[in-house]
Design a protein around this motif. Structure first.
Motif, PDB file in Angstrom:
ATOM      1  N   ALA A   9       0.836  -1.206   0.000  1.00  0.00           N
ATOM      2  CA  ALA A   9       0.000   0.000   0.000  1.00  0.00           C
ATOM      3  C   ALA A   9       0.871   1.256   0.000  1.00  0.00           C
ATOM      4  O   ALA A   9       0.611   2.200  -0.753  1.00  0.00           O
ATOM      5  CB  ALA A   9      -0.941  -0.005   1.205  1.00  0.00           C
ATOM      6  N   HIS A  12       2.888   1.257  -3.632  1.00  0.00           N
ATOM      7  CA  HIS A  12       2.223   1.249  -4.939  1.00  0.00           C
ATOM      8  C   HIS A  12       0.920   2.035  -5.028  1.00  0.00           C
ATOM      9  O   HIS A  12       0.404   2.212  -6.129  1.00  0.00           O
ATOM     10  CB  HIS A  12       1.944  -0.202  -5.360  1.00  0.00           C
ATOM     11  CG  HIS A  12       3.175  -1.036  -5.448  1.00  0.00           C
ATOM     12  ND1 HIS A  12       4.154  -0.828  -6.387  1.00  0.00           N
ATOM     13  CD2 HIS A  12       3.590  -2.082  -4.694  1.00  0.00           C
ATOM     14  CE1 HIS A  12       5.115  -1.717  -6.220  1.00  0.00           C
ATOM     15  NE2 HIS A  12       4.799  -2.482  -5.190  1.00  0.00           N
ATOM     16  N   SER A  13       0.347   2.490  -3.925  1.00  0.00           N
ATOM     17  CA  SER A  13      -0.987   3.099  -4.010  1.00  0.00           C
ATOM     18  C   SER A  13      -0.964   4.560  -4.420  1.00  0.00           C
ATOM     19  O   SER A  13      -1.987   5.091  -4.840  1.00  0.00           O
ATOM     20  CB  SER A  13      -1.722   2.955  -2.680  1.00  0.00           C
ATOM     21  OG  SER A  13      -1.134   3.805  -1.706  1.00  0.00           O
ATOM     22  N   PHE A  18      -3.545   5.379   4.390  1.00  0.00           N
ATOM     23  CA  PHE A  18      -4.031   4.010   4.314  1.00  0.00           C
ATOM     24  C   PHE A  18      -4.547   3.621   5.678  1.00  0.00           C
ATOM     25  O   PHE A  18      -4.219   4.246   6.683  1.00  0.00           O
ATOM     26  CB  PHE A  18      -2.965   3.033   3.798  1.00  0.00           C
ATOM     27  CG  PHE A  18      -1.844   2.770   4.753  1.00  0.00           C
ATOM     28  CD1 PHE A  18      -1.883   1.671   5.586  1.00  0.00           C
ATOM     29  CD2 PHE A  18      -0.744   3.610   4.820  1.00  0.00           C
ATOM     30  CE1 PHE A  18      -0.860   1.415   6.482  1.00  0.00           C
ATOM     31  CE2 PHE A  18       0.287   3.361   5.700  1.00  0.00           C
ATOM     32  CZ  PHE A  18       0.227   2.258   6.533  1.00  0.00           C
ATOM     33  N   ASP A  35      -6.343   1.409   0.802  1.00  0.00           N
ATOM     34  CA  ASP A  35      -5.608   2.563   0.297  1.00  0.00           C
ATOM     35  C   ASP A  35      -6.492   3.344  -0.655  1.00  0.00           C
ATOM     36  O   ASP A  35      -7.638   2.964  -0.901  1.00  0.00           O
ATOM     37  CB  ASP A  35      -4.276   2.142  -0.342  1.00  0.00           C
ATOM     38  CG  ASP A  35      -4.436   1.276  -1.570  1.00  0.00           C
ATOM     39  OD1 ASP A  35      -5.199   1.660  -2.489  1.00  0.00           O
ATOM     40  OD2 ASP A  35      -3.785   0.218  -1.643  1.00  0.00           O
ATOM     41  N   GLN A  36      -5.966   4.422  -1.210  1.00  0.00           N
ATOM     42  CA  GLN A  36      -6.755   5.306  -2.064  1.00  0.00           C
ATOM     43  C   GLN A  36      -6.782   4.864  -3.529  1.00  0.00           C
ATOM     44  O   GLN A  36      -7.433   5.521  -4.346  1.00  0.00           O
ATOM     45  CB  GLN A  36      -6.231   6.726  -1.939  1.00  0.00           C
ATOM     46  CG  GLN A  36      -6.452   7.293  -0.539  1.00  0.00           C
ATOM     47  CD  GLN A  36      -5.732   8.594  -0.343  1.00  0.00           C
ATOM     48  OE1 GLN A  36      -4.517   8.641  -0.395  1.00  0.00           O
ATOM     49  NE2 GLN A  36      -6.490   9.661  -0.120  1.00  0.00           N
ATOM     50  N   ALA A  37      -6.090   3.814  -3.874  1.00  0.00           N
ATOM     51  CA  ALA A  37      -6.090   3.258  -5.234  1.00  0.00           C
ATOM     52  C   ALA A  37      -5.702   4.286  -6.287  1.00  0.00           C
ATOM     53  O   ALA A  37      -6.304   4.372  -7.348  1.00  0.00           O
ATOM     54  CB  ALA A  37      -7.443   2.623  -5.562  1.00  0.00           C
ATOM     55  N   GLY A  39      -2.605   4.446  -7.586  1.00  0.00           N
ATOM     56  CA  GLY A  39      -1.470   3.917  -8.338  1.00  0.00           C
ATOM     57  C   GLY A  39      -1.856   3.550  -9.761  1.00  0.00           C
ATOM     58  O   GLY A  39      -3.006   3.701 -10.181  1.00  0.00           O
ATOM     59  N   GLY A  78     -11.085   3.931  -3.669  1.00  0.00           N
ATOM     60  CA  GLY A  78     -10.118   3.176  -2.892  1.00  0.00           C
ATOM     61  C   GLY A  78     -10.289   1.695  -3.106  1.00  0.00           C
ATOM     62  O   GLY A  78     -11.179   1.239  -3.820  1.00  0.00           O
ATOM     63  N   ARG A  79      -9.416   0.951  -2.478  1.00  0.00           N
ATOM     64  CA  ARG A  79      -9.485  -0.514  -2.540  1.00  0.00           C
ATOM     65  C   ARG A  79      -8.969  -1.069  -1.220  1.00  0.00           C
ATOM     66  O   ARG A  79      -8.232  -0.425  -0.487  1.00  0.00           O
ATOM     67  CB  ARG A  79      -8.656  -1.045  -3.700  1.00  0.00           C
ATOM     68  CG  ARG A  79      -7.179  -0.865  -3.487  1.00  0.00           C
ATOM     69  CD  ARG A  79      -6.349  -1.465  -4.600  1.00  0.00           C
ATOM     70  NE  ARG A  79      -5.069  -0.784  -4.593  1.00  0.00           N
ATOM     71  CZ  ARG A  79      -4.559  -0.134  -5.618  1.00  0.00           C
ATOM     72  NH1 ARG A  79      -5.188  -0.108  -6.765  1.00  0.00           N
ATOM     73  NH2 ARG A  79      -3.414   0.473  -5.504  1.00  0.00           N
TER      74      ARG A  79
END
Length: 100
Positions: A9, A12-13, A18, A35-37, A39, A78-79
């Motif tokens: 996270a 790469h995010s 996070f 995380d906020q996705a 990336g 996010g994811r």
């Protein structure tokens, strides 16, 4: 497992926050990292070559966990990447034998 999810996270995010959650039940331990996705793409399981300097995070999570997945965050961008471990139901292999 937790270290790999958090490291992924952070690395790469491309976000500035996070959230890490831990859930315990009688049968499972579940770790979630949201995380906020931001990336370039979703987390994917890779099979790096022996000399590759990185790319083994989710490979380790896959090997150590009983299940894992990537899900969206309902109602917001996010994811969440989560992984579960089954808890032992019998005596621990590390516990000393009981005197009878």
């Amino acid at each position: 497992m937790t270290s790999e999810l958090v490291t992924n996270a952070l690395t790469h995010s491309a976000g500035d926050r996070f959230v890490c959650r831990l859930y315990l039940t009688a049968a499972l331990i579940r770790v979630e990292v949201e995380d906020q996705a931001l990336g370039p793409g979703p987390p994917v399981l890779r099979r790096p070559g022996p000399d590759a300097p990185n790319g083994r995070g989710l490979l380790l999570v896959d090997a150590l966990s009983s299940a894992w997945a990537v899900t969206g965050c309902p109602g917001r961008p996010g994811r969440t990447v989560w992984a579960e471990l089954r808890r032992e139901t019998g005596p621990s292999a590390l516990a000393p034998p009981r005197a009878e």
